[in-house]
Every structure is written in structure tokens, then in C-alpha cells.
Design a protein around this motif. Structure first.
Motif, PDB file in Angstrom:
ATOM      1  N   LYS A  13     -60.633 -71.857 -41.590  1.00  0.00           N
ATOM      2  CA  LYS A  13     -60.222 -72.845 -40.578  1.00  0.00           C
ATOM      3  C   LYS A  13     -58.977 -72.409 -39.817  1.00  0.00           C
ATOM      4  O   LYS A  13     -58.566 -73.070 -38.876  1.00  0.00           O
ATOM      5  CB  LYS A  13     -59.936 -74.192 -41.243  1.00  0.00           C
ATOM      6  N   GLN A  14     -58.352 -71.318 -40.293  1.00  0.00           N
ATOM      7  CA  GLN A  14     -57.111 -70.842 -39.697  1.00  0.00           C
ATOM      8  C   GLN A  14     -56.090 -71.967 -39.573  1.00  0.00           C
ATOM      9  O   GLN A  14     -55.458 -72.169 -38.548  1.00  0.00           O
ATOM     10  CB  GLN A  14     -57.375 -70.202 -38.323  1.00  0.00           C
ATOM     11  N   SER A  15     -55.937 -72.697 -40.691  1.00  0.00           N
ATOM     12  CA  SER A  15     -54.985 -73.805 -40.679  1.00  0.00           C
ATOM     13  C   SER A  15     -54.433 -74.039 -42.087  1.00  0.00           C
ATOM     14  O   SER A  15     -55.014 -73.614 -43.080  1.00  0.00           O
ATOM     15  CB  SER A  15     -55.651 -75.078 -40.158  1.00  0.00           C
ATOM     16  N   TRP A  16     -53.304 -74.704 -42.101  1.00  0.00           N
ATOM     17  CA  TRP A  16     -52.675 -75.057 -43.363  1.00  0.00           C
ATOM     18  C   TRP A  16     -53.117 -76.448 -43.774  1.00  0.00           C
ATOM     19  O   TRP A  16     -53.315 -77.327 -42.935  1.00  0.00           O
ATOM     20  CB  TRP A  16     -51.156 -75.033 -43.218  1.00  0.00           C
ATOM     21  N   ARG A  17     -53.242 -76.646 -45.061  1.00  0.00           N
ATOM     22  CA  ARG A  17     -53.535 -77.960 -45.627  1.00  0.00           C
ATOM     23  C   ARG A  17     -52.530 -78.236 -46.728  1.00  0.00           C
ATOM     24  O   ARG A  17     -51.964 -77.325 -47.303  1.00  0.00           O
ATOM     25  CB  ARG A  17     -54.938 -77.994 -46.251  1.00  0.00           C
ATOM     26  N   MET A  18     -52.363 -79.492 -47.025  1.00  0.00           N
ATOM     27  CA  MET A  18     -51.533 -79.884 -48.163  1.00  0.00           C
ATOM     28  C   MET A  18     -52.488 -80.292 -49.277  1.00  0.00           C
ATOM     29  O   MET A  18     -53.366 -81.124 -49.080  1.00  0.00           O
ATOM     30  CB  MET A  18     -50.604 -81.024 -47.780  1.00  0.00           C
ATOM     31  N   THR A  19     -52.308 -79.702 -50.445  1.00  0.00           N
ATOM     32  CA  THR A  19     -53.171 -79.977 -51.582  1.00  0.00           C
ATOM     33  C   THR A  19     -52.386 -80.725 -52.643  1.00  0.00           C
ATOM     34  O   THR A  19     -51.297 -80.294 -53.037  1.00  0.00           O
ATOM     35  CB  THR A  19     -53.708 -78.655 -52.174  1.00  0.00           C
ATOM     36  N   LEU A  20     -52.932 -81.847 -53.100  1.00  0.00           N
ATOM     37  CA  LEU A  20     -52.290 -82.593 -54.171  1.00  0.00           C
ATOM     38  C   LEU A  20     -52.513 -81.849 -55.480  1.00  0.00           C
ATOM     39  O   LEU A  20     -53.619 -81.396 -55.765  1.00  0.00           O
ATOM     40  CB  LEU A  20     -52.874 -84.005 -54.272  1.00  0.00           C
ATOM     41  N   SER A  21     -51.477 -81.739 -56.270  1.00  0.00           N
ATOM     42  CA  SER A  21     -51.582 -81.034 -57.552  1.00  0.00           C
ATOM     43  C   SER A  21     -52.230 -81.951 -58.597  1.00  0.00           C
ATOM     44  O   SER A  21     -52.237 -83.185 -58.452  1.00  0.00           O
ATOM     45  CB  SER A  21     -50.198 -80.617 -58.032  1.00  0.00           C
ATOM     46  N   PRO A  22     -52.751 -81.369 -59.683  1.00  0.00           N
ATOM     47  CA  PRO A  22     -53.270 -82.214 -60.766  1.00  0.00           C
ATOM     48  C   PRO A  22     -52.227 -83.209 -61.277  1.00  0.00           C
ATOM     49  O   PRO A  22     -52.560 -84.355 -61.580  1.00  0.00           O
ATOM     50  CB  PRO A  22     -53.653 -81.199 -61.849  1.00  0.00           C
ATOM     51  N   LEU A  23     -50.978 -82.786 -61.343  1.00  0.00           N
ATOM     52  CA  LEU A  23     -49.908 -83.682 -61.785  1.00  0.00           C
ATOM     53  C   LEU A  23     -49.833 -84.922 -60.887  1.00  0.00           C
ATOM     54  O   LEU A  23     -49.726 -86.052 -61.371  1.00  0.00           O
ATOM     55  CB  LEU A  23     -48.566 -82.944 -61.781  1.00  0.00           C
ATOM     56  N   CYS A  24     -49.898 -84.715 -59.601  1.00  0.00           N
ATOM     57  CA  CYS A  24     -49.851 -85.825 -58.647  1.00  0.00           C
ATOM     58  C   CYS A  24     -51.070 -86.737 -58.808  1.00  0.00           C
ATOM     59  O   CYS A  24     -50.953 -87.952 -58.888  1.00  0.00           O
ATOM     60  CB  CYS A  24     -49.781 -85.283 -57.227  1.00  0.00           C
ATOM     61  N   ILE A  25     -52.245 -86.137 -58.882  1.00  0.00           N
ATOM     62  CA  ILE A  25     -53.483 -86.922 -58.976  1.00  0.00           C
ATOM     63  C   ILE A  25     -53.536 -87.694 -60.290  1.00  0.00           C
ATOM     64  O   ILE A  25     -53.914 -88.867 -60.322  1.00  0.00           O
ATOM     65  CB  ILE A  25     -54.706 -86.007 -58.810  1.00  0.00           C
ATOM     66  N   GLU A  26     -53.136 -87.055 -61.376  1.00  0.00           N
ATOM     67  CA  GLU A  26     -53.146 -87.730 -62.674  1.00  0.00           C
ATOM     68  C   GLU A  26     -52.138 -88.878 -62.745  1.00  0.00           C
ATOM     69  O   GLU A  26     -52.267 -89.764 -63.579  1.00  0.00           O
ATOM     70  CB  GLU A  26     -52.869 -86.729 -63.794  1.00  0.00           C
ATOM     71  N   SER A  27     -51.153 -88.864 -61.864  1.00  0.00           N
ATOM     72  CA  SER A  27     -50.162 -89.938 -61.826  1.00  0.00           C
ATOM     73  C   SER A  27     -50.705 -91.195 -61.157  1.00  0.00           C
ATOM     74  O   SER A  27     -50.115 -92.266 -61.281  1.00  0.00           O
ATOM     75  CB  SER A  27     -48.911 -89.477 -61.079  1.00  0.00           C
ATOM     76  N   ALA A  28     -51.819 -91.053 -60.466  1.00  0.00           N
ATOM     77  CA  ALA A  28     -52.407 -92.203 -59.770  1.00  0.00           C
ATOM     78  C   ALA A  28     -52.965 -93.207 -60.776  1.00  0.00           C
ATOM     79  O   ALA A  28     -53.403 -92.836 -61.866  1.00  0.00           O
ATOM     80  CB  ALA A  28     -53.521 -91.735 -58.853  1.00  0.00           C
ATOM     81  N   SER A  29     -52.955 -94.468 -60.403  1.00  0.00           N
ATOM     82  CA  SER A  29     -53.510 -95.485 -61.306  1.00  0.00           C
ATOM     83  C   SER A  29     -55.035 -95.415 -61.333  1.00  0.00           C
ATOM     84  O   SER A  29     -55.656 -95.791 -62.316  1.00  0.00           O
ATOM     85  CB  SER A  29     -53.053 -96.883 -60.892  1.00  0.00           C
ATOM     86  N   GLN A  30     -55.637 -94.926 -60.257  1.00  0.00           N
ATOM     87  CA  GLN A  30     -57.087 -94.755 -60.205  1.00  0.00           C
ATOM     88  C   GLN A  30     -57.408 -93.506 -59.407  1.00  0.00           C
ATOM     89  O   GLN A  30     -56.780 -93.235 -58.387  1.00  0.00           O
ATOM     90  CB  GLN A  30     -57.751 -95.954 -59.541  1.00  0.00           C
TER      91      GLN A  30
END
Length: 105
Positions: A13-30
Motif C-alpha cells: 500500500k506504500q503507507s504507514w499503519r498503526m498496529t495495536l499490540s497484543p498488550l493493548c488489545i488484551e487490556s480491552a474489556s471486550q
């Protein structure tokens, strides 16, 4: 593993993305994975048939005892998942395929 968000350059895509880490995702309530389309059926089948392969399937890391992710799949993306026969006999008459997949995972 300590970062919440990581930069990720996507060559195709020739672009940057921001990726949520497992730590961030696991911190979610759902946590919920939405997967749609026939082109996802093979990988979805592999994710649910190969246990403990987080290097190949990072989504397998996203789980803990108190917060299991909810998987919502359409019929096409779930078409190659092999359900155990005991589960099929017990539940097929009660649920549509997409509900079964959501129910067991």
C-alpha cells in the motif's frame, strides 16, 4: 511487548499503519474479530485447527481466562472450519453456522 501501538509500513500500500499490540488489545474489556469473505476461509480454518502457533497466527495470543475474544464470521469465511461431530450433532439444529462459530469460540 511493552508498546501499546507500533508503526507498521505496508509495502503493498506504500503507507504507514498503526498496529495495536497484543498488550493493548488484551487490556480491552471486550475483543471481537469480524471476519468476512470466502478469501478468508483457509486462514480461519488454520487458526482454529492449529493450536499454539502464535508466530504464524498472532490472533491466538489475544486471549486470557477472563477475556476470550468473540469471533464473528460469515458462512463463507467459516466454510472450511471442521467442527467436531459431537458438537454438530448436539447443536446444528439449534443454531445457524455463524451462530455456532460465535458460540464455540
Amino acid at each position: 511487548r511493552k508498546r501499546l501501538v507500533c508503526p507498521n509500513f505496508v509495502e503493498s500500500k506504500q503507507s504507514w499503519r498503526m498496529t495495536l499490540s497484543p498488550l493493548c488489545i488484551e487490556s480491552a474489556s471486550q475483543v471481537c474479530f469480524y471476519v468476512f469473505g470466502k478469501n478468508k476461509s483457509k486462514i480461519i480454518s488454520q487458526i482454529f485447527s492449529k493450536k499454539n502457533a502464535p508466530a504464524q497466527f498472532p490472533c491466538q495470543v489475544i486471549s486470557n481466562k477472563s477475556n476470550k475474544p468473540l469471533w464473528i464470521l460469515d458462512k463463507e469465511s467459516a466454510s472450511q472450519i471442521k467442527l467436531p461431530m459431537t458438537f454438530k450433532k448436539k447443536h446444528t439444529n439449534q443454531f445457524k453456522l455463524t451462530q455456532i462459530i460465535t458460540y464455540i469460540f
